[in-house]
Design a protein around this motif. Structure first.
Motif, PDB file in Angstrom:
ATOM      1  N   ASN A  92     -14.132  -0.151   2.915  1.00 20.38           N
ATOM      2  CA  ASN A  92     -13.222  -0.839   1.985  1.00 20.38           C
ATOM      3  C   ASN A  92     -12.209   0.087   1.325  1.00 20.38           C
ATOM      4  O   ASN A  92     -11.845  -0.101   0.164  1.00 20.38           O
ATOM      5  N   GLY A  93     -11.769   1.102   2.048  1.00 15.15           N
ATOM      6  CA  GLY A  93     -10.769   2.014   1.481  1.00 15.15           C
ATOM      7  C   GLY A  93     -11.356   3.307   0.953  1.00 15.15           C
ATOM      8  O   GLY A  93     -10.616   4.214   0.584  1.00 15.15           O
ATOM      9  N   HIS A  95     -13.043   6.644   1.846  1.00 11.68           N
ATOM     10  CA  HIS A  95     -13.240   7.482   3.033  1.00 11.68           C
ATOM     11  C   HIS A  95     -14.214   8.612   2.697  1.00 11.68           C
ATOM     12  O   HIS A  95     -13.916   9.436   1.833  1.00 11.68           O
ATOM     13  N   PHE A 106     -12.153  10.888   0.075  1.00 16.84           N
ATOM     14  CA  PHE A 106     -10.974  10.540  -0.714  1.00 16.84           C
ATOM     15  C   PHE A 106     -10.831   9.034  -0.879  1.00 16.84           C
ATOM     16  O   PHE A 106     -11.463   8.251  -0.175  1.00 16.84           O
ATOM     17  N   CYS A 108      -8.648   5.969  -0.487  1.00 21.64           N
ATOM     18  CA  CYS A 108      -7.509   5.525   0.317  1.00 21.64           C
ATOM     19  C   CYS A 108      -6.940   4.242  -0.278  1.00 21.64           C
ATOM     20  O   CYS A 108      -7.010   3.169   0.325  1.00 21.64           O
ATOM     21  N   PHE A 109      -6.414   4.368  -1.480  1.00 24.82           N
ATOM     22  CA  PHE A 109      -5.841   3.224  -2.184  1.00 24.82           C
ATOM     23  C   PHE A 109      -4.488   3.638  -2.748  1.00 24.82           C
ATOM     24  O   PHE A 109      -4.335   4.769  -3.238  1.00 24.82           O
ATOM     25  N   ARG A 110      -3.547   2.679  -2.737  1.00 26.60           N
ATOM     26  CA  ARG A 110      -2.239   2.956  -3.346  1.00 26.60           C
ATOM     27  C   ARG A 110      -2.439   3.422  -4.779  1.00 26.60           C
ATOM     28  O   ARG A 110      -3.262   2.889  -5.514  1.00 26.60           O
ATOM     29  N   TYR A 115      -4.077   9.155  -0.917  1.00 25.63           N
ATOM     30  CA  TYR A 115      -3.506   8.050  -0.121  1.00 25.63           C
ATOM     31  C   TYR A 115      -2.055   8.368   0.215  1.00 25.63           C
ATOM     32  O   TYR A 115      -1.636   8.281   1.378  1.00 25.63           O
ATOM     33  N   HIS A 118      -1.480  11.054   2.770  1.00 25.42           N
ATOM     34  CA  HIS A 118      -2.018  10.857   4.106  1.00 25.42           C
ATOM     35  C   HIS A 118      -0.896  10.497   5.079  1.00 25.42           C
ATOM     36  O   HIS A 118       0.026   9.764   4.727  1.00 25.42           O
ATOM     37  N   SER A 120      -0.657   8.471   7.348  1.00 24.11           N
ATOM     38  CA  SER A 120      -0.449   7.036   7.586  1.00 24.11           C
ATOM     39  C   SER A 120       0.328   6.361   6.467  1.00 24.11           C
ATOM     40  O   SER A 120       0.751   5.217   6.622  1.00 24.11           O
ATOM     41  N   HIS A 121       0.475   7.051   5.341  1.00 24.46           N
ATOM     42  CA  HIS A 121       1.062   6.376   4.178  1.00 24.46           C
ATOM     43  C   HIS A 121       2.214   7.129   3.532  1.00 24.46           C
ATOM     44  O   HIS A 121       2.621   6.777   2.425  1.00 24.46           O
TER      45      HIS A 121
ATOM     46  N   GLY B  95      -7.707  -2.189  -0.270  1.00 26.60           N
ATOM     47  CA  GLY B  95      -8.007  -0.923   0.383  1.00 26.60           C
ATOM     48  C   GLY B  95      -6.855  -0.430   1.231  1.00 26.60           C
ATOM     49  O   GLY B  95      -5.988  -1.194   1.652  1.00 26.60           O
ATOM     50  N   GLY B  96      -6.854   0.859   1.471  1.00 27.29           N
ATOM     51  CA  GLY B  96      -5.814   1.453   2.293  1.00 27.29           C
ATOM     52  C   GLY B  96      -6.183   1.355   3.754  1.00 27.29           C
ATOM     53  O   GLY B  96      -7.169   0.734   4.128  1.00 27.29           O
TER      54      GLY B  96
END
Lengths: 156, 99
Positions: A92-93, A95, A106, A108-110, A115, A118, A120-121, B95-96
């Motif tokens: 759910n975000g 990691h 870490f 992985c949320f805005r 995040y 990363h 990807s973002h 979630g990201g």
């Protein structure tokens, strides 16, 4: 090396976390409590009811809010945690390991540094979010507690 | 033939049953009052104001009742929300996607 004058960053952060300090009863009822605050690090206790345990998140507010907050999972005494210790959220975000296996877990949320850094973002710019209320510390922590308690979040 | 008459007070309008709660909106507590017969869906739309077209992306959680979001179709009363409760309002999935 810091980018923002530490006094300015601290003043901004202090203002942003003021609700957490002024209404601890409200935040405790949703599973958020401040444990320690020594600029630039704030440690909060987050309650995962689905796992029946408390987790501890250390927030680094260096350069706030030019840069987003950084978060890492720690033990109650502040020791950093790694996957395999049974106290690192995954799914759910969350990691449990970084982009390389030796990197720490870490968020992985805005709104969190890891995040936005990363690969990807990198196009999701913090600069366009930082003035929005939903990316200030109380909202970010409310979001983390919600995700901790969402089915699919495990502890590793 | 008998006639019955009922003597009593004129019908009183039933007092509206309301619930006083604190809602965490963007992490900040706000005191709010809702009708007990208001559905969770209508509360979410009210909290979103003019941007309620995407209301289904949002949820309300009452931690006194558990961590599951309140069912959108239930009234606050049926969902078990009481005066004094603290509701967490936020997006359902945040979630990201990094891997």
């Amino acid at each position: 090396m810091t980018i923002v004058d530490p006094q300015l960053a601290k003043a901004r952060f202090d203002e942003a976390i003021r609700p957490l300090i002024e209404r601890p009863d409200v935040y405790a009822s949703v599973g958020i409590a401040i444990i320690r605050y020594e600029w630039p690090r704030l440690t909060v206790r987050l309650t995962s009811r689905q796992h029946s345990r408390d987790l501890f998140l250390e927030i680094d507010a260096t350069d706030y809010n030019y840069r987003p907050l950084s978060g890492r999972w720690v033990s109650e005494d502040g020791t950093p945690l790694a996957q395999g210790m049974g106290a690192v959220p995954a799914g759910n975000g969350f990691h449990p390991v970084g982009a390389v296996l030796t990197a720490p877990p870490f968020l992985c949320f805005r709104g969190w540094l890891e995040y936005h850094q990363h690969a990807s973002h990198v196009g999701d710019r913090w600069e366009s979010l930082r003035e929005h209320a939903e990316y200030r510390p109380p909202a970010l922590l409310q979001h983390i507690v919600t995700e901790l308690n969402r089915p699919g979040t495990a502890l590793q | 033939m008998s006639t019955e008459t009922t003597v009593g007070h004129p019908a009183q309008p039933e007092r509206e049953h309301v619930i006083h709660v604190s809602v965490l909106i963007d992490g900040i507590p706000e005191d709010r009052v809702f009708r007990a017969d208001q559905t969770v869906e209508s509360v979410i739309k009210e909290l979103l104001g003019g941007r309620h077209a995407d209301w289904q992306q949002y949820q309300l959680v009452d931690q006194r009742l558990g961590m599951q979001p309140l069912a959108d179709s239930l009234t606050l009363e049926a969902a078990g929300v009481r005066t004094g409760d603290i509701l967490a309002f936020g997006k359902r999935h945040g979630g990201g996607g990094a891997s």
